[in-house]
Scaffold this active site. Sequence first.
Site, PDB file in Angstrom:
ATOM      1  N   CYS A 234      -6.752   2.819  12.545  1.00  0.00           N
ATOM      2  CA  CYS A 234      -6.659   1.816  13.492  1.00  0.00           C
ATOM      3  C   CYS A 234      -7.229   0.443  13.199  1.00  0.00           C
ATOM      4  O   CYS A 234      -8.156   0.061  12.562  1.00  0.00           O
ATOM      5  CB  CYS A 234      -7.077   1.708  15.158  1.00  0.00           C
ATOM      6  SG  CYS A 234      -6.511   0.610  16.376  1.00  0.00           S
TER       7      CYS A 234
ATOM      8  N   CYS B  75      -4.820   4.688  20.342  1.00  0.00           N
ATOM      9  CA  CYS B  75      -4.549   2.892  21.723  1.00  0.00           C
ATOM     10  C   CYS B  75      -3.029   2.930  21.837  1.00  0.00           C
ATOM     11  O   CYS B  75      -3.508   2.223  22.960  1.00  0.00           O
ATOM     12  CB  CYS B  75      -5.957   2.089  20.946  1.00  0.00           C
ATOM     13  SG  CYS B  75      -4.667   1.225  19.824  1.00  0.00           S
TER      14      CYS B  75
ATOM     15  N   ARG C 212       1.598   1.979  -3.540  1.00  0.00           N
ATOM     16  CA  ARG C 212       0.365   2.236  -4.275  1.00  0.00           C
ATOM     17  C   ARG C 212       0.000   4.019  -3.863  1.00  0.00           C
ATOM     18  O   ARG C 212      -0.333   5.041  -4.536  1.00  0.00           O
ATOM     19  CB  ARG C 212      -1.078   1.676  -3.864  1.00  0.00           C
ATOM     20  CG  ARG C 212      -0.724   0.209  -4.878  1.00  0.00           C
ATOM     21  CD  ARG C 212      -1.456  -0.898  -4.991  1.00  0.00           C
ATOM     22  NE  ARG C 212      -3.015  -0.208  -5.250  1.00  0.00           N
ATOM     23  CZ  ARG C 212      -4.274  -0.436  -4.498  1.00  0.00           C
ATOM     24  NH1 ARG C 212      -3.718  -2.113  -3.877  1.00  0.00           N
ATOM     25  NH2 ARG C 212      -5.083   0.022  -4.979  1.00  0.00           N
TER      26      ARG C 212
ATOM     27  N   HIS D 273     -14.473   1.896  -1.525  1.00  0.00           N
ATOM     28  CA  HIS D 273     -13.492   0.659  -1.472  1.00  0.00           C
ATOM     29  C   HIS D 273     -13.094   1.773  -0.734  1.00  0.00           C
ATOM     30  O   HIS D 273     -11.716   1.439  -0.530  1.00  0.00           O
ATOM     31  CB  HIS D 273     -12.958   0.218  -2.525  1.00  0.00           C
ATOM     32  CG  HIS D 273     -13.750  -1.175  -3.214  1.00  0.00           C
ATOM     33  ND1 HIS D 273     -13.670  -1.791  -4.720  1.00  0.00           N
ATOM     34  CD2 HIS D 273     -15.182  -1.445  -3.287  1.00  0.00           C
ATOM     35  CE1 HIS D 273     -14.285  -2.483  -5.103  1.00  0.00           C
ATOM     36  NE2 HIS D 273     -15.215  -2.570  -4.431  1.00  0.00           N
TER      37      HIS D 273
ATOM     38  N   TYR E 111       0.885  -1.124   0.499  1.00  0.00           N
ATOM     39  CA  TYR E 111      -0.092  -0.772   0.167  1.00  0.00           C
ATOM     40  C   TYR E 111       0.529   1.591   0.111  1.00  0.00           C
ATOM     41  O   TYR E 111       0.620   2.261  -0.567  1.00  0.00           O
ATOM     42  CB  TYR E 111      -1.110  -0.257   0.914  1.00  0.00           C
ATOM     43  CG  TYR E 111      -2.334  -1.032   0.814  1.00  0.00           C
ATOM     44  CD1 TYR E 111      -2.004  -1.691   0.842  1.00  0.00           C
ATOM     45  CD2 TYR E 111      -3.098  -0.617  -0.186  1.00  0.00           C
ATOM     46  CE1 TYR E 111      -3.355  -3.525   1.091  1.00  0.00           C
ATOM     47  CE2 TYR E 111      -4.378  -1.080  -0.117  1.00  0.00           C
ATOM     48  CZ  TYR E 111      -4.614  -2.685  -0.164  1.00  0.00           C
ATOM     49  OH  TYR E 111      -5.290  -3.134  -0.014  1.00  0.00           O
TER      50      TYR E 111
HETATM   51  C1  BV8 Z   1     -17.622  -7.967   0.425  1.00  0.00           C
HETATM   52  C2  BV8 Z   1      -9.247  -2.008  -2.109  1.00  0.00           C
HETATM   53  C3  BV8 Z   1     -19.456  -9.360   2.291  1.00  0.00           C
HETATM   54  C4  BV8 Z   1      -8.614  -2.651  -2.242  1.00  0.00           C
HETATM   55  C5  BV8 Z   1     -10.766  -3.723  -3.754  1.00  0.00           C
HETATM   56  C6  BV8 Z   1     -21.231 -11.660  -4.553  1.00  0.00           C
HETATM   57  C7  BV8 Z   1     -21.669 -10.017  -3.511  1.00  0.00           C
HETATM   58  C8  BV8 Z   1     -20.571  -9.729  -2.418  1.00  0.00           C
HETATM   59  C9  BV8 Z   1     -19.498 -10.341  -2.329  1.00  0.00           C
HETATM   60  C10 BV8 Z   1     -19.117 -10.970  -3.202  1.00  0.00           C
HETATM   61  C11 BV8 Z   1     -20.048 -11.974  -4.475  1.00  0.00           C
HETATM   62  N1  BV8 Z   1     -18.875 -12.784  -5.947  1.00  0.00           N
HETATM   63  C12 BV8 Z   1     -17.931 -12.558  -4.737  1.00  0.00           C
HETATM   64  C13 BV8 Z   1     -17.684 -12.005  -3.668  1.00  0.00           C
HETATM   65  C14 BV8 Z   1     -16.591 -11.196  -2.890  1.00  0.00           C
HETATM   66  C15 BV8 Z   1     -15.962 -10.294  -3.531  1.00  0.00           C
HETATM   67  C16 BV8 Z   1     -15.570 -10.593  -4.822  1.00  0.00           C
HETATM   68  O1  BV8 Z   1     -16.068  -9.857  -5.583  1.00  0.00           O
HETATM   69  N2  BV8 Z   1     -14.697 -11.368  -5.055  1.00  0.00           N
HETATM   70  C17 BV8 Z   1     -14.575 -11.316  -6.652  1.00  0.00           C
HETATM   71  C18 BV8 Z   1     -12.815 -11.333  -6.821  1.00  0.00           C
HETATM   72  C19 BV8 Z   1     -15.327 -12.316  -7.681  1.00  0.00           C
HETATM   73  N3  BV8 Z   1     -16.270  -9.024  -2.441  1.00  0.00           N
HETATM   74  C20 BV8 Z   1     -16.117  -8.956  -1.557  1.00  0.00           C
HETATM   75  O2  BV8 Z   1     -15.375  -9.095  -1.074  1.00  0.00           O
HETATM   76  C21 BV8 Z   1     -16.276  -7.928  -1.274  1.00  0.00           C
HETATM   77  N4  BV8 Z   1     -17.056  -7.446   0.294  1.00  0.00           N
HETATM   78  O3  BV8 Z   1     -19.152  -7.602  -0.245  1.00  0.00           O
HETATM   79  O4  BV8 Z   1     -18.207  -8.512   1.408  1.00  0.00           O
HETATM   80  C22 BV8 Z   1     -19.449  -8.672   3.198  1.00  0.00           C
HETATM   81  C23 BV8 Z   1     -20.936  -7.971   3.586  1.00  0.00           C
HETATM   82  C24 BV8 Z   1     -21.067  -7.738   5.334  1.00  0.00           C
HETATM   83  C25 BV8 Z   1     -20.309  -8.431   5.465  1.00  0.00           C
HETATM   84  C26 BV8 Z   1     -18.680  -8.883   5.781  1.00  0.00           C
HETATM   85  C27 BV8 Z   1     -18.335  -8.909   4.219  1.00  0.00           C
HETATM   86  C28 BV8 Z   1     -15.377  -6.202  -1.037  1.00  0.00           C
HETATM   87  C29 BV8 Z   1     -14.855  -6.080  -2.499  1.00  0.00           C
HETATM   88  C30 BV8 Z   1     -13.432  -4.600  -2.098  1.00  0.00           C
HETATM   89  C31 BV8 Z   1     -12.144  -5.981  -2.382  1.00  0.00           C
HETATM   90  N5  BV8 Z   1     -11.564  -4.691  -2.737  1.00  0.00           N
HETATM   91  N6  BV8 Z   1      -9.816  -2.764  -3.897  1.00  0.00           N
HETATM   92  C32 BV8 Z   1      -7.742  -2.188  -3.029  1.00  0.00           C
HETATM   93  O5  BV8 Z   1      -7.774  -1.718  -4.480  1.00  0.00           O
HETATM   94  O6  BV8 Z   1      -6.270  -2.475  -2.700  1.00  0.00           O
HETATM   95  S1  BV8 Z   1     -11.310  -4.525  -5.365  1.00  0.00           S
HETATM   96  C33 BV8 Z   1      -9.747  -3.801  -6.706  1.00  0.00           C
HETATM   97  O7  BV8 Z   1     -10.600  -4.504  -7.332  1.00  0.00           O
HETATM   98  C34 BV8 Z   1      -9.756  -2.432  -7.312  1.00  0.00           C
HETATM   99  O8  BV8 Z   1     -10.702  -1.948  -5.935  1.00  0.00           O
HETATM  100  C35 BV8 Z   1     -10.266  -2.491  -7.830  1.00  0.00           C
HETATM  101  O9  BV8 Z   1     -11.170  -1.142  -7.692  1.00  0.00           O
HETATM  102  C36 BV8 Z   1     -11.658  -3.566  -7.940  1.00  0.00           C
HETATM  103  C37 BV8 Z   1     -11.923  -3.750  -9.661  1.00  0.00           C
HETATM  104  O10 BV8 Z   1     -10.683  -3.845 -10.337  1.00  0.00           O
HETATM  105  P1  BV8 Z   1     -11.088  -2.426 -11.316  1.00  0.00           P
HETATM  106  O11 BV8 Z   1     -11.131  -1.291 -11.563  1.00  0.00           O
HETATM  107  O12 BV8 Z   1     -12.223  -3.642 -12.342  1.00  0.00           O
HETATM  108  O13 BV8 Z   1      -9.924  -2.825 -12.662  1.00  0.00           O
HETATM  109  P2  BV8 Z   1      -8.997  -4.060 -13.021  1.00  0.00           P
HETATM  110  O14 BV8 Z   1      -7.738  -4.685 -13.377  1.00  0.00           O
HETATM  111  O15 BV8 Z   1     -10.006  -5.103 -13.020  1.00  0.00           O
HETATM  112  O16 BV8 Z   1     -10.064  -3.659 -14.781  1.00  0.00           O
HETATM  113  C38 BV8 Z   1      -9.367  -2.581 -14.989  1.00  0.00           C
HETATM  114  C39 BV8 Z   1     -10.394  -2.514 -16.246  1.00  0.00           C
HETATM  115  O17 BV8 Z   1      -9.772  -1.717 -17.236  1.00  0.00           O
HETATM  116  C40 BV8 Z   1     -10.256  -3.653 -18.070  1.00  0.00           C
HETATM  117  O18 BV8 Z   1     -11.312  -3.967 -18.259  1.00  0.00           O
HETATM  118  C41 BV8 Z   1      -9.230  -3.065 -18.301  1.00  0.00           C
HETATM  119  O19 BV8 Z   1      -9.639  -3.384 -19.914  1.00  0.00           O
HETATM  120  C42 BV8 Z   1      -9.675  -1.581 -18.527  1.00  0.00           C
HETATM  121  N7  BV8 Z   1      -8.759  -0.132 -19.130  1.00  0.00           N
HETATM  122  C43 BV8 Z   1      -7.362  -0.702 -18.828  1.00  0.00           C
HETATM  123  N8  BV8 Z   1      -6.651   0.529 -19.181  1.00  0.00           N
HETATM  124  C44 BV8 Z   1      -8.092   1.589 -19.919  1.00  0.00           C
HETATM  125  C45 BV8 Z   1      -9.036   0.907 -19.752  1.00  0.00           C
HETATM  126  N9  BV8 Z   1     -10.554   1.303 -19.607  1.00  0.00           N
HETATM  127  C46 BV8 Z   1     -10.407   2.605 -20.620  1.00  0.00           C
HETATM  128  N10 BV8 Z   1      -9.242   3.134 -20.815  1.00  0.00           N
HETATM  129  C47 BV8 Z   1      -8.294   2.846 -20.056  1.00  0.00           C
HETATM  130  N11 BV8 Z   1      -6.823   3.524 -20.682  1.00  0.00           N
HETATM  131 ZN    ZN Z   2      -6.056   2.501  17.299  1.00  0.00          ZN
END
Ligand code: BV8
Ligand code: ZN
Length: 298
Positions: free
Chosen positions: A139, A201, A80, A131, A77
């Site tokens: 914390c 804390c 980033r 996100h 992080y």
């Molecule tokens: C949750 C922060 C529940 C950290 C990130 C259904 C419902 C709920 C959850 C799930 C579900 N199914 C699966 C899940 C679990 C999980 C999930 O989705 N897994 C995936 C992998 C299947 N979801 C979760 O865990 C979420 N939590 O729902 O919890 C819950 C409820 C109650 C209590 C407890 C728990 C949390 C998800 C958040 C994860 N954190 N980021 C960090 O960034 O380090 S997600 C991460 O992926 C980033 O935020 C990023 O933004 C995000 C998505 O990626 P993209 O932005 O799409 O980027 P990517 O590289 O994939 O794509 C880039 C695109 O741009 C491509 O299409 C490319 O072609 C295009 N591109 C490239 N260059 C260009 C371009 N387009 C235009 N111009 C260009 N120049």
């Molecule tokens: Zn603390």
Amino acid sequence: STSAAPKTTVYQSDMESFHAHLKQSTRVLALLGAGLSASSGLPTFRGAGGLWRTHQATHLATPQAFAANPGLVWQFYSYRRHMSLNATPNAAHYALAALAQKMPQCQCLSQNVDGLSPRAHHPAGQLQLLHGSLFDVKCSDQDGCGYKEINYTDPIVPALAIPLSGHDPTTDVARQEADVSNISTPLATLSAQDLPACPSCKKHILRPGVVWFGEALPRSVLRTVDDYIAASDIDLIIVIGTSAKVFPAAGYIDEARDQGARVCVVNMDENDAPPGGWEAGDWFFRGDAAELVPKLLE
Ligand code: BV8
Ligand code: ZN
């Protein structure tokens, strides 16, 4: 020989029809992903050269990884944070901010944690950070302590300085086993003493205020988004630079469709269609968001 059947695309790619629809729209939603910031020099996650391809970041962006190896996760992080602070918002960030200023019922849902939309003066009430942000730091004992701060210090602590070579310290991760859980000691072993301590804390270390996999999105953000979608029909959702693989973020595309929204996708890759696939009336504009979005929103 039979001529190849013309490739019938379900979607449209002409700007005129899009401009006509935008002009008569009042409720416009946008879903933003890493591709929006690609032209600002920030790598995406899953695309070519994507951050996460080499770093197995889906392992690093989890509470388990942080518990197992906070030093390694903080290196990821800190790198980033450093890249985002040295990047500048591009024309697409500014075009979206201008649209929001012009259309009070335009709402933007960003999956990006890079801080570039806020730096493009996007009206805060019309930008939901699904996100979290690299620059919210809190914390790690969230239930007990609850301390949080906004922190742009780079490096946040000396031990997390990016090596002068600018080399990404987390590429070491790529050289080690991909799965964090079996990384006993990263190449640069950081102990809790090296990491930012909670000033409140004084018992736990601080963590990046981003939503990790398996963590819930901020309740206030979820409520704002659900209220916006439920309020009344949505005329258009513009989906920019996202592979639409992460939920619940990607699910908002179909939720908008269910509210009558037309869908417009801006992406480099037509395979990154909405999770439910293309539908008649969709627009797809292939190319760089930084170049296309200003034209689409002018
Ligand atoms: C949750 C922060 C529940 C950290 C990130 C259904 C419902 C709920 C959850 C799930 C579900 N199914 C699966 C899940 C679990 C999980 C999930 O989705 N897994 C995936 C992998 C299947 N979801 C979760 O865990 C979420 N939590 O729902 O919890 C819950 C409820 C109650 C209590 C407890 C728990 C949390 C998800 C958040 C994860 N954190 N980021 C960090 O960034 O380090 S997600 C991460 O992926 C980033 O935020 C990023 O933004 C995000 C998505 O990626 P993209 O932005 O799409 O980027 P990517 O590289 O994939 O794509 C880039 C695109 O741009 C491509 O299409 C490319 O072609 C295009 N591109 C490239 N260059 C260009 C371009 N387009 C235009 N111009 C260009 N120049
Ligand atoms: Zn603390």
